[in-house]
Design an enzyme around this catalytic site. Structure first.
Site, PDB file in Angstrom:
ATOM      1  CG  ASN A 264      25.848  36.722  -4.321  1.00 29.80           C
ATOM      2  OD1 ASN A 264      25.113  36.528  -5.289  1.00 29.80           O
ATOM      3  ND2 ASN A 264      25.710  37.761  -3.504  1.00 29.80           N
TER       4      ASN A 264
ATOM      5  CE  LYS B  25      27.803  40.435  -4.907  1.00 31.22           C
ATOM      6  NZ  LYS B  25      28.479  41.613  -4.367  1.00 31.22           N
TER       7      LYS B  25
ATOM      8  CG  HIS C 146      23.992  40.671  -0.651  1.00 31.26           C
ATOM      9  ND1 HIS C 146      24.364  41.924  -1.086  1.00 31.26           N
ATOM     10  CD2 HIS C 146      25.105  39.896  -0.727  1.00 31.26           C
ATOM     11  CE1 HIS C 146      25.661  41.897  -1.409  1.00 31.26           C
ATOM     12  NE2 HIS C 146      26.122  40.684  -1.201  1.00 31.26           N
TER      13      HIS C 146
ATOM     14  CD  GLU D  68      25.566  43.728  -4.010  1.00 32.47           C
ATOM     15  OE1 GLU D  68      25.070  42.739  -4.596  1.00 32.47           O
ATOM     16  OE2 GLU D  68      26.794  43.891  -3.882  1.00 32.47           O
TER      17      GLU D  68
ATOM     18  CD  GLU E 288      28.517  39.388   1.775  1.00 33.74           C
ATOM     19  OE1 GLU E 288      29.202  38.581   1.129  1.00 33.74           O
ATOM     20  OE2 GLU E 288      27.614  40.076   1.256  1.00 33.74           O
TER      21      GLU E 288
ATOM     22  N   GLY F  55      33.214  44.327  -3.187  1.00 34.46           N
ATOM     23  CA  GLY F  55      33.583  44.767  -4.532  1.00 34.46           C
ATOM     24  C   GLY F  55      34.571  45.923  -4.564  1.00 34.46           C
TER      25      GLY F  55
ATOM     26  CB  SER G 107      37.433  42.498  -1.199  1.00 32.63           C
ATOM     27  OG  SER G 107      36.711  43.577  -1.775  1.00 32.63           O
TER      28      SER G 107
HETATM   29  P1  13P Z   1      32.906  40.605  -3.575  1.00 32.04           P
HETATM   30  O1  13P Z   1      33.539  39.280  -3.260  1.00 32.04           O
HETATM   31  O2  13P Z   1      32.816  40.870  -5.052  1.00 32.04           O
HETATM   32  O3  13P Z   1      33.492  41.719  -2.793  1.00 32.04           O
HETATM   33  O4  13P Z   1      31.362  40.486  -3.111  1.00 32.04           O
HETATM   34  C1  13P Z   1      31.069  40.018  -1.840  1.00 32.04           C
HETATM   35  C2  13P Z   1      29.620  39.767  -1.772  1.00 32.04           C
HETATM   36  O5  13P Z   1      28.824  40.693  -1.760  1.00 32.04           O
HETATM   37  C3  13P Z   1      29.162  38.372  -1.721  1.00 32.04           C
HETATM   38  O6  13P Z   1      27.815  38.287  -1.396  1.00 32.04           O
END
Ligand code: 13P
Length: 249
Positions: free
Chosen positions: A9, A11, A93, A95, A163, A169, A209
């Site tokens: 992803n 983003k 997601h 976010e 997640e 992150g 992560s």
């Molecule tokens: P990270 O791998 O950067 O922690 O992000 C995970 C994520 O949100 C994938 O959708």
């Protein structure tokens, strides 16, 4: 046997120059034994999908609108994303749940539309740190599963990504037991709702992560069928290490 899936992803990262990473990824895995998916920003889907044609890399989107078309300035429908070359879409997601106040019922409506358009839908669930510390993780995940997953789901059109919000992150990862507990729970909820056949065929990804250095141990956990990777999917060299670990399971 569920086919393993390594999904990236991107983003809100990436411009045309980033397409070189896709080329590098496809070249590094000319004949992958797992599914490889990159979800770039929508601006790159068309070009990316053309670029990976004939390779083992697929292209997905990061969101869609619940309607097929209409007066929704700035939004993109699942039909449009499929038309641009996406085969998958990430929905719900954390976010988007946070930045755009998306609730389970919104995600379910989007998922219906995505499945109707023929997209494989990756529905994300996950608890906040507060919810985990209050021992509410399984309740939260259970509510997200029943609220966001549409009735028409099958092993072909649905993937679920766990997640934990606090692991995204941050470099923090749940213990392997914690990951296993949630994935086993998701599996049992899917089997209960859709029956054993369908429930067992839905792929479950872990996200938060995931790096080349911790991927192998995560992939060894029961009911982990792959990963949804953010930061470490931006560079082909990093994502390749994760794909290698998944292929070695
Ligand atoms: P990270 O791998 O950067 O922690 O992000 C995970 C994520 O949100 C994938 O959708």
């Amino acid at each position: 046997m569920r086919q393993k899936l390594a999904a990236g992803n991107w983003k809100m990262n990436g411009t045309k120059a980033s397409l070189a990473e896709l080329d590098a990824l496809a070249k590094a895995h000319p004949d992958p034994s797992v599914d490889i998916l990159i979800c770039p920003p929508a601006t790159l889907i068309d070009r990316a999908a053309q670029g990976v044609q004939g390779t083992g890399v697929g292209i997905g989107a990061q969101d869609c609108h619940a309607e097929t078309s209409g007066a929704h300035t700035g939004d993109l429908s699942a039909t449009m994303l499929a038309d641009a070359g996406a085969t998958h879409v990430i929905l719900g997601h954390s976010e988007r749940r946070e930045d755009h106040a998306e609730h389970n019922k919104d995600i379910r409506a989007k998922a219906r539309s995505a499945m109707d358009a023929g997209l494989v839908t990756i529905i994300c669930v996950g608890e906040s740190l507060e919810q985990r510390e209050a021992a509410n993780t399984l309740d939260i995940i259970g509510g997200q599963l029943s609220g966001s997953i549409p009735d028409q789901s099958t092993g072909e059109n649905l993937v679920v990504a766990y997640e934990p919000i606090w692991a995204i992150g941050t470099g923090k990862v749940p213990t392997l037991d914690e990951i296993g507990e949630v994935h086993d729970f998701i599996r049992s909820r899917l089997e209960h709702r859709f029956g054993e056949g369908v429930g067992r065929s839905v792929r479950l990804l872990y996200g938060g992560s995931v790096k080349p250095g911790n991927a192998a141990e995560i992939f060894a956990v029961s009911n982990v069928d792959g990963a949804l990777v953010g930061g470490a999917s931006l560079k082909a060299a990093d994502f390749s290490g994760i794909i290698d670990a998944l292929e070695a399971v």
